[in-house]
Each structure stands twice: as C-alpha cells, then as structure tokens.
Design a protein around this motif. Structure first.
Motif, PDB file in Angstrom:
ATOM      1  N   THR A  67       1.043  -0.987   0.053  1.00 46.23           N
ATOM      2  CA  THR A  67      -0.644  -0.545  -0.157  1.00 46.23           C
ATOM      3  C   THR A  67       1.081   1.242   0.481  1.00 46.23           C
ATOM      4  O   THR A  67       0.441   2.584  -0.229  1.00 46.23           O
ATOM      5  N   LEU A  68       2.343   1.140  -0.115  1.00 43.91           N
ATOM      6  CA  LEU A  68       3.066   2.530  -0.070  1.00 43.91           C
ATOM      7  C   LEU A  68       3.617   2.640  -0.843  1.00 43.91           C
ATOM      8  O   LEU A  68       4.225   3.609  -0.781  1.00 43.91           O
ATOM      9  N   PHE A  69       2.895   1.739  -2.357  1.00 45.73           N
ATOM     10  CA  PHE A  69       4.204   1.928  -4.032  1.00 45.73           C
ATOM     11  C   PHE A  69       3.118   1.978  -4.476  1.00 45.73           C
ATOM     12  O   PHE A  69       2.012   1.458  -4.850  1.00 45.73           O
ATOM     13  N   SER A  70       2.342   3.529  -5.288  1.00 43.91           N
ATOM     14  CA  SER A  70       2.078   4.044  -6.191  1.00 43.91           C
ATOM     15  C   SER A  70       2.786   2.980  -7.813  1.00 43.91           C
ATOM     16  O   SER A  70       3.724   2.032  -7.530  1.00 43.91           O
ATOM     17  N   LEU A  71       1.732   2.524  -9.007  1.00 41.89           N
ATOM     18  CA  LEU A  71       2.678   1.868  -9.702  1.00 41.89           C
ATOM     19  C   LEU A  71       3.403   2.679 -10.809  1.00 41.89           C
ATOM     20  O   LEU A  71       4.288   2.632 -10.739  1.00 41.89           O
ATOM     21  N   ASP A  72       3.508   4.139 -10.672  1.00 41.36           N
ATOM     22  CA  ASP A  72       4.191   4.623 -11.401  1.00 41.36           C
ATOM     23  C   ASP A  72       6.053   4.661 -10.184  1.00 41.36           C
ATOM     24  O   ASP A  72       6.853   4.621 -11.300  1.00 41.36           O
ATOM     25  N   THR A  73       5.355   4.625  -9.358  1.00 39.56           N
ATOM     26  CA  THR A  73       6.519   4.237  -8.386  1.00 39.56           C
ATOM     27  C   THR A  73       7.818   3.188  -8.505  1.00 39.56           C
ATOM     28  O   THR A  73       8.854   3.101  -8.940  1.00 39.56           O
ATOM     29  N   LEU A  74       6.726   2.117  -8.803  1.00 42.61           N
ATOM     30  CA  LEU A  74       7.005   0.472  -8.872  1.00 42.61           C
ATOM     31  C   LEU A  74       7.396   0.529 -10.369  1.00 42.61           C
ATOM     32  O   LEU A  74       8.762  -0.474 -10.617  1.00 42.61           O
ATOM     33  N   VAL A  75       6.943   1.217 -10.956  1.00 41.31           N
ATOM     34  CA  VAL A  75       7.717   1.312 -12.874  1.00 41.31           C
ATOM     35  C   VAL A  75       8.554   1.617 -13.404  1.00 41.31           C
ATOM     36  O   VAL A  75       9.595   1.828 -13.769  1.00 41.31           O
ATOM     37  N   ASN A  76       9.049   2.786 -12.194  1.00 47.45           N
ATOM     38  CA  ASN A  76      10.328   3.825 -12.130  1.00 47.45           C
ATOM     39  C   ASN A  76      11.831   3.226 -11.286  1.00 47.45           C
ATOM     40  O   ASN A  76      12.619   3.275 -11.563  1.00 47.45           O
ATOM     41  N   MET A  77      11.206   2.317 -10.316  1.00 46.00           N
ATOM     42  CA  MET A  77      11.999   1.287  -9.737  1.00 46.00           C
ATOM     43  C   MET A  77      12.521   0.309 -10.171  1.00 46.00           C
ATOM     44  O   MET A  77      13.833   0.063 -11.129  1.00 46.00           O
ATOM     45  N   VAL A  78      11.322   0.169 -11.583  1.00 48.22           N
ATOM     46  CA  VAL A  78      11.641  -1.459 -12.164  1.00 48.22           C
ATOM     47  C   VAL A  78      12.735  -1.128 -13.598  1.00 48.22           C
ATOM     48  O   VAL A  78      13.863  -1.636 -13.753  1.00 48.22           O
ATOM     49  N   ALA A  79      12.874   0.409 -13.953  1.00 48.60           N
ATOM     50  CA  ALA A  79      13.737   0.761 -15.270  1.00 48.60           C
ATOM     51  C   ALA A  79      14.293   1.239 -14.125  1.00 48.60           C
ATOM     52  O   ALA A  79      15.518   1.090 -14.875  1.00 48.60           O
ATOM     53  N   ALA A  80      14.924   2.294 -13.704  1.00 50.01           N
ATOM     54  CA  ALA A  80      15.930   2.926 -12.759  1.00 50.01           C
ATOM     55  C   ALA A  80      17.275   1.367 -13.092  1.00 50.01           C
ATOM     56  O   ALA A  80      18.292   0.830 -12.618  1.00 50.01           O
ATOM     57  N   ALA A  81      16.654  -0.320 -12.311  1.00 48.32           N
ATOM     58  CA  ALA A  81      17.181  -1.061 -11.821  1.00 48.32           C
ATOM     59  C   ALA A  81      17.177  -2.153 -13.332  1.00 48.32           C
ATOM     60  O   ALA A  81      18.472  -2.856 -13.535  1.00 48.32           O
ATOM     61  N   GLY A  82      17.535  -1.009 -13.954  1.00 49.70           N
ATOM     62  CA  GLY A  82      17.480  -2.217 -15.718  1.00 49.70           C
ATOM     63  C   GLY A  82      16.631  -2.938 -16.009  1.00 49.70           C
ATOM     64  O   GLY A  82      16.494  -3.647 -17.376  1.00 49.70           O
ATOM     65  N   LEU A  83      15.392  -3.458 -15.660  1.00 53.00           N
ATOM     66  CA  LEU A  83      14.584  -3.732 -16.083  1.00 53.00           C
ATOM     67  C   LEU A  83      13.757  -2.940 -16.482  1.00 53.00           C
ATOM     68  O   LEU A  83      13.802  -1.995 -16.855  1.00 53.00           O
ATOM     69  N   HIS A  84      12.781  -4.495 -17.524  1.00 59.36           N
ATOM     70  CA  HIS A  84      11.605  -4.144 -19.008  1.00 59.36           C
ATOM     71  C   HIS A  84       9.694  -4.277 -18.146  1.00 59.36           C
ATOM     72  O   HIS A  84      10.160  -5.448 -18.243  1.00 59.36           O
ATOM     73  N   VAL A  85       9.352  -3.527 -18.598  1.00 60.93           N
ATOM     74  CA  VAL A  85       7.670  -4.046 -17.987  1.00 60.93           C
ATOM     75  C   VAL A  85       7.386  -3.976 -19.154  1.00 60.93           C
ATOM     76  O   VAL A  85       7.291  -3.099 -20.022  1.00 60.93           O
ATOM     77  N   GLU A  86       6.433  -5.441 -19.297  1.00 59.96           N
ATOM     78  CA  GLU A  86       5.687  -5.143 -20.572  1.00 59.96           C
ATOM     79  C   GLU A  86       4.348  -5.267 -19.835  1.00 59.96           C
ATOM     80  O   GLU A  86       4.198  -5.994 -19.093  1.00 59.96           O
ATOM     81  N   VAL A  87       3.238  -5.136 -20.398  1.00 54.04           N
ATOM     82  CA  VAL A  87       2.061  -5.269 -20.276  1.00 54.04           C
ATOM     83  C   VAL A  87       0.464  -5.759 -21.493  1.00 54.04           C
ATOM     84  O   VAL A  87       0.891  -5.601 -22.151  1.00 54.04           O
ATOM     85  N   GLN A  88      -0.076  -7.016 -20.981  1.00 51.63           N
ATOM     86  CA  GLN A  88      -0.735  -7.690 -21.659  1.00 51.63           C
ATOM     87  C   GLN A  88      -1.807  -7.919 -21.424  1.00 51.63           C
ATOM     88  O   GLN A  88      -2.950  -8.775 -19.890  1.00 51.63           O
ATOM     89  N   VAL A  89      -2.594  -7.011 -21.964  1.00 51.04           N
ATOM     90  CA  VAL A  89      -4.541  -6.613 -21.932  1.00 51.04           C
ATOM     91  C   VAL A  89      -4.952  -7.748 -22.284  1.00 51.04           C
ATOM     92  O   VAL A  89      -5.130  -7.943 -23.377  1.00 51.04           O
ATOM     93  N   ALA A  90      -5.919  -8.550 -21.838  1.00 51.81           N
ATOM     94  CA  ALA A  90      -7.144  -9.333 -22.117  1.00 51.81           C
ATOM     95  C   ALA A  90      -8.533  -8.919 -21.846  1.00 51.81           C
ATOM     96  O   ALA A  90      -8.471  -8.690 -20.646  1.00 51.81           O
ATOM     97  N   LYS A  91      -9.769  -9.138 -22.006  1.00 52.02           N
ATOM     98  CA  LYS A  91     -10.973 -10.047 -21.381  1.00 52.02           C
ATOM     99  C   LYS A  91     -11.337 -10.646 -20.513  1.00 52.02           C
ATOM    100  O   LYS A  91     -10.098 -11.153 -20.371  1.00 52.02           O
ATOM    101  N   ALA A  92     -11.614  -9.927 -19.499  1.00 49.15           N
ATOM    102  CA  ALA A  92     -12.146 -10.768 -18.372  1.00 49.15           C
ATOM    103  C   ALA A  92     -12.508 -11.410 -18.485  1.00 49.15           C
ATOM    104  O   ALA A  92     -13.331 -12.157 -19.120  1.00 49.15           O
ATOM    105  N   ALA A  93     -12.283 -12.502 -18.298  1.00 48.46           N
ATOM    106  CA  ALA A  93     -13.253 -14.079 -17.642  1.00 48.46           C
ATOM    107  C   ALA A  93     -14.287 -13.755 -17.267  1.00 48.46           C
ATOM    108  O   ALA A  93     -15.044 -13.118 -16.334  1.00 48.46           O
TER     109      ALA A  93
END
Length: 93
Positions: A67-93
């Motif tokens: 609860t202390l982390f926003s998506l923006d903050t986590l994406v920024n941390m992932v990028a700073a770590a040299g990692l890559h984020v991919e998002v896949q969107v699909a219809k809900a079941a």
C-alpha cells in the motif's frame, strides 16, 4: 452459505475489479524487484542507490508493504534497475 472461488487473492479481498487489477500489477512489480535484489546479491543500500530511492523504501518493498507503493513508483524503480515492463491486456473471464 455459498462458497466463492477466486483465481487470485486480490480478487477475493479487493472491493472492485479495478482495485484488484491494480494490486495484481503492484504485486508483480514488487516481486520482480525483490527477485532482482536477491539475484544480484544487493544490499538494501545498494538497491536504494540503483532504484533511486532511500534505503527505508527498499526495506518497505522487501517487507511487502504494497500500500506504500504506487504503480508509477514501482515502474520507475523497475526501469532504474535496468529491467523492462510489459503489459498484456485481455478480456476479463
């Protein structure tokens, strides 16, 4: 009393599907960062420098304080770590 079945814990405990999806994403990013810290053998101080945050923030991450982390903050941390984020969107079941 009827029993409900859920695919994910977040679906069971969050009030809305949107909140559950947000928590699933945050959880996945936090786990990726924790795995990266472990795989690289980083101390909390080293991880903090790499991610561009303070050591107490890394401690919060490692303790799973989602609860202390926003998506923006986590994406920024992932990028700073040299990692890559991919998002896949699909219809809900």
């Amino acid at each position: 009393m009827s029993k409900k079945s859920f695919d994910n814990i977040w679906d069971a405990i969050e009030d809305t599907p949107a909140a559950a999806e947000n928590m699933k994403l945050r959880s996945a990013l936090m786990m990726a960062l924790k795995d990266h810290i472990a795989a690289e053998g980083l101390s909390q101080s080293q991880a903090a420098k790499l991610f561009g945050v303070t050591q107490p923030r890394v401690s919060d991450l490692l303790r799973g304080k989602i609860t202390l982390f926003s998506l923006d903050t986590l994406v920024n941390m992932v990028a700073a770590a040299g990692l890559h984020v991919e998002v896949q969107v699909a219809k809900a079941a």
